[in-house]
Write a protein that holds these residues in place. Sequence first.
Motif, PDB file in Angstrom:
ATOM      1  N   GLY A 252       0.907  -1.422   0.002  1.00  0.00           N
ATOM      2  CA  GLY A 252       0.000  -0.057   0.107  1.00  0.00           C
ATOM      3  C   GLY A 252       0.859   1.260   0.230  1.00  0.00           C
ATOM      4  N   VAL A 253       0.298   2.285  -0.229  1.00  0.00           N
ATOM      5  CA  VAL A 253       0.954   3.792  -0.638  1.00  0.00           C
ATOM      6  C   VAL A 253       1.524   4.149   0.802  1.00  0.00           C
ATOM      7  N   THR A 254       0.553   4.123   1.627  1.00  0.00           N
ATOM      8  CA  THR A 254       1.108   4.708   3.101  1.00  0.00           C
ATOM      9  C   THR A 254       2.316   4.077   3.908  1.00  0.00           C
ATOM     10  N   PRO A 255       2.447   2.758   3.782  1.00  0.00           N
ATOM     11  CA  PRO A 255       3.786   2.582   4.258  1.00  0.00           C
ATOM     12  C   PRO A 255       4.861   2.813   3.444  1.00  0.00           C
ATOM     13  N   VAL A 256       4.707   2.856   2.248  1.00  0.00           N
ATOM     14  CA  VAL A 256       5.924   3.453   1.296  1.00  0.00           C
ATOM     15  C   VAL A 256       6.040   4.657   1.650  1.00  0.00           C
ATOM     16  N   ASN A 257       5.127   5.738   1.884  1.00  0.00           N
ATOM     17  CA  ASN A 257       5.583   6.902   2.137  1.00  0.00           C
ATOM     18  C   ASN A 257       6.152   7.025   3.454  1.00  0.00           C
ATOM     19  N   ALA A 294       6.453  11.876  10.754  1.00  0.00           N
ATOM     20  CA  ALA A 294       5.706  11.071   9.808  1.00  0.00           C
ATOM     21  C   ALA A 294       4.759  10.191  10.607  1.00  0.00           C
ATOM     22  N   LEU A 295       5.487   9.640  11.652  1.00  0.00           N
ATOM     23  CA  LEU A 295       4.623   8.776  12.812  1.00  0.00           C
ATOM     24  C   LEU A 295       3.327   9.585  13.348  1.00  0.00           C
ATOM     25  N   VAL A 296       3.723  10.719  13.689  1.00  0.00           N
ATOM     26  CA  VAL A 296       2.484  11.671  14.422  1.00  0.00           C
ATOM     27  C   VAL A 296       1.353  11.611  13.263  1.00  0.00           C
ATOM     28  N   VAL A 300       2.985   6.215   8.511  1.00  0.00           N
ATOM     29  CA  VAL A 300       3.488   4.719   8.788  1.00  0.00           C
ATOM     30  C   VAL A 300       2.482   4.010   9.669  1.00  0.00           C
ATOM     31  N   ARG A 301       2.275   3.071   8.888  1.00  0.00           N
ATOM     32  CA  ARG A 301       0.900   2.140   9.431  1.00  0.00           C
ATOM     33  C   ARG A 301       1.635   0.655   9.193  1.00  0.00           C
ATOM     34  N   ASP A 302       1.034  -0.225   9.872  1.00  0.00           N
ATOM     35  CA  ASP A 302       1.260  -1.556   9.615  1.00  0.00           C
ATOM     36  C   ASP A 302       0.186  -2.132   8.790  1.00  0.00           C
ATOM     37  N   PRO A 306      -3.833  -0.283   2.272  1.00  0.00           N
ATOM     38  CA  PRO A 306      -4.100   1.111   2.856  1.00  0.00           C
ATOM     39  C   PRO A 306      -5.132   0.956   3.677  1.00  0.00           C
ATOM     40  N   PRO A 307      -5.660   1.694   4.428  1.00  0.00           N
ATOM     41  CA  PRO A 307      -6.759   1.789   5.035  1.00  0.00           C
ATOM     42  C   PRO A 307      -8.237   2.275   4.282  1.00  0.00           C
ATOM     43  N   LYS A 308      -9.195   2.025   4.671  1.00  0.00           N
ATOM     44  CA  LYS A 308     -10.340   2.058   3.996  1.00  0.00           C
ATOM     45  C   LYS A 308     -10.600   3.391   3.046  1.00  0.00           C
TER      46      LYS A 308
END
Length: 322
Positions: A252-257, A294-296, A300-302, A306-308
């Motif tokens: 997914g795009v979010t972890p890559v970011n 980025a974490l805040v 970065v998500r596990d 990507p989330p819905k």
Amino acid sequence: MGIQIGIVTRSRTWVTGALAVLFVLCWSSGFIGAKLGAADAPVTTVLMWRFVPLALALLPFLLAQVRQSAAHRRIPGLGRHVLIGILSQSVYLLTVYWAIELGVGTGTTALIDGVQPLVAAALVGPLLGVAVTGRQWAGLALGLVGVVLVIWSDAASAGQAPAWAYLVPFLGMLGLVASTIVERRAPAPMPPLRALAIHCSTSAVVFTGLAIATGTAVPPASGSFWLALAWLLVFATFGGYGLYWLLVERIGVTPVNGLMFLIAPVTSVWGGVMFDEPFTPLTAVGLALALVAALVAGMVRDGTRPPKGERDAQPAGRRLRI
């Protein structure tokens, strides 16, 4: 059966982890390659000879699009992707290379460009109809503080670049944000390789025109120049860009970011080892703040998808640089 599934899952995790590490290294190598190339030739020379071979290599994908669209006598989305190529490649890379040529540290340049996902999420969100949360604004503020600290450390330690040179990478970062807006408003996605062919062909034309206009089209005969170009083509373009898309499909795009925020620290250490660029405690603090930002902001998500809300906002095939 349960054991076999577990083995496959662990194998996939290790492979994804290895690809993530390789992606960070390949993307970071682009900033290092830019400095290597700038040591032997002007920016326009390096960029012209980086993109002309790329455009030729990707020409079959562009011709396939032309043949497919022959009945309509036009390539759907051509103008839009030419504009995306100018913003996300021509403007972005020209500012990156120019900043490094002016003396801005490779790690500093990478960090300024690396906050693009935070800027896009916080500032571009409303334009795309995506709600902006308080965490995203807080993450943006924290990330910008980190950028300021790194710039301060770089300017105080190196002293090679004029003060205005640190604004140059911001222009490239804004070019990426603008390209995101243009790409997300496209009525239909284009296959990634065909889009890349248009982007690279556009950049080849732009940089060839600039090189001819400035009298810098003739490349130097030094082997180090061609080694730098090979570095940029293999690692930065095919490695970095190719792995970007592969990882987007896997996790997914979010972890890559989130991985993008590791590029600045890696580039800073790499630049310090290869070019003796300064890496002070203040630099470390600024880079750490950018990663915390980025974490805040929730970049970065596990998870493997990507989330819905993100899936809804980013249809398949239209995840460019945000």
